[in-house]
Motif scaffolding. Sequence first.
Motif, mmCIF file in Angstrom:
data_model
loop_
_atom_site.group_PDB
_atom_site.id
_atom_site.type_symbol
_atom_site.label_atom_id
_atom_site.label_comp_id
_atom_site.label_asym_id
_atom_site.label_seq_id
_atom_site.Cartn_x
_atom_site.Cartn_y
_atom_site.Cartn_z
ATOM 1 N N ASN A 84 -4.436 -15.975 -6.256
ATOM 2 C CA ASN A 84 -5.058 -14.712 -5.878
ATOM 3 C C ASN A 84 -5.841 -14.788 -4.570
ATOM 4 N N ALA A 85 -5.417 -15.667 -3.661
ATOM 5 C CA ALA A 85 -6.006 -15.729 -2.319
ATOM 6 C C ALA A 85 -5.785 -14.374 -1.637
ATOM 7 N N THR A 86 -6.622 -14.046 -0.671
ATOM 8 C CA THR A 86 -6.545 -12.729 -0.034
ATOM 9 C C THR A 86 -6.306 -12.820 1.472
ATOM 10 N N PHE A 87 -5.692 -11.755 1.963
ATOM 11 C CA PHE A 87 -5.518 -11.496 3.392
ATOM 12 C C PHE A 87 -6.189 -10.160 3.667
ATOM 13 N N THR A 88 -7.101 -10.119 4.646
ATOM 14 C CA THR A 88 -7.792 -8.884 5.012
ATOM 15 C C THR A 88 -7.613 -8.648 6.506
ATOM 16 N N LEU A 89 -7.227 -7.427 6.848
ATOM 17 C CA LEU A 89 -7.063 -7.000 8.235
ATOM 18 C C LEU A 89 -7.996 -5.825 8.477
ATOM 19 N N THR A 90 -8.801 -5.915 9.552
ATOM 20 C CA THR A 90 -9.745 -4.861 9.931
ATOM 21 C C THR A 90 -9.510 -4.528 11.393
ATOM 22 N N TRP A 91 -9.562 -3.227 11.752
ATOM 23 C CA TRP A 91 -9.291 -2.821 13.133
ATOM 24 C C TRP A 91 -10.126 -1.620 13.538
ATOM 25 N N THR A 92 -10.404 -1.547 14.849
ATOM 26 C CA THR A 92 -10.972 -0.377 15.501
ATOM 27 C C THR A 92 -10.293 -0.274 16.863
ATOM 28 N N ILE A 93 -9.637 0.856 17.114
ATOM 29 C CA ILE A 93 -8.939 1.094 18.379
ATOM 30 C C ILE A 93 -9.496 2.401 18.958
ATOM 31 N N PRO A 94 -10.551 2.313 19.771
ATOM 32 C CA PRO A 94 -11.188 3.517 20.311
ATOM 33 C C PRO A 94 -10.479 4.029 21.556
ATOM 34 N N SER A 95 -10.788 5.258 21.918
ATOM 35 C CA SER A 95 -10.250 5.829 23.154
ATOM 36 C C SER A 95 -10.799 5.109 24.367
ATOM 37 N N VAL A 96 -12.085 4.793 24.316
ATOM 38 C CA VAL A 96 -12.756 4.125 25.428
ATOM 39 C C VAL A 96 -13.387 2.852 24.881
ATOM 40 N N GLY A 97 -13.193 1.777 25.590
ATOM 41 C CA GLY A 97 -13.757 0.502 25.155
ATOM 42 C C GLY A 97 -12.693 -0.403 24.575
ATOM 43 N N ALA A 98 -13.134 -1.573 24.192
ATOM 44 C CA ALA A 98 -12.227 -2.618 23.738
ATOM 45 C C ALA A 98 -11.727 -2.369 22.318
ATOM 46 N N ASN A 99 -10.500 -2.835 22.059
ATOM 47 C CA ASN A 99 -9.950 -2.863 20.701
ATOM 48 C C ASN A 99 -10.549 -4.069 19.974
ATOM 49 N N HIS A 100 -10.862 -3.899 18.694
ATOM 50 C CA HIS A 100 -11.373 -4.986 17.863
ATOM 51 C C HIS A 100 -10.446 -5.124 16.662
#
Length: 130
Positions: A84-100
């Motif tokens: 039951n190990a996990t994989f987690t993906l989190t993102w923020t893609i704004p109009s202005v500024g860097a993608n995280h």
Amino acid sequence: MPEVTIDKPAQPKASPDSTESLAATLVNQTQGDLVLVNSNTNEQWSIPPPNIISAGQSGQFRSPGDFSNPAAGNVTYKASAVNNATFTLTWTIPSVGANHINWQTSPGLSAQESGSMSGWNISASWFISG
């Protein structure tokens, strides 16, 4: 725990006509199912994450955004064959500024990313093994 922060390209510039999105493909290279345990996005999913990604298969989802609202969210999958190990993906893609973009695995799993993290409409794959 890879975390990627990438500035936007100089051209073209964001405008109210721009859209921001993440189109993700998760490739299950484990011996069992990847089972969705959590998913959130700022806007309604264009394509929701699949509940189960069978061994040897892939699953896709798409998280949209717009000029006023970044594409942002997270998904977590549990690997049935890897304690039951996990994989987690989190993102923020704004109009202005860097993608995280950040992805994490718990012990027993690993994940490799393939694709471009630059721009407003990101399309990438993660190969999950363990």
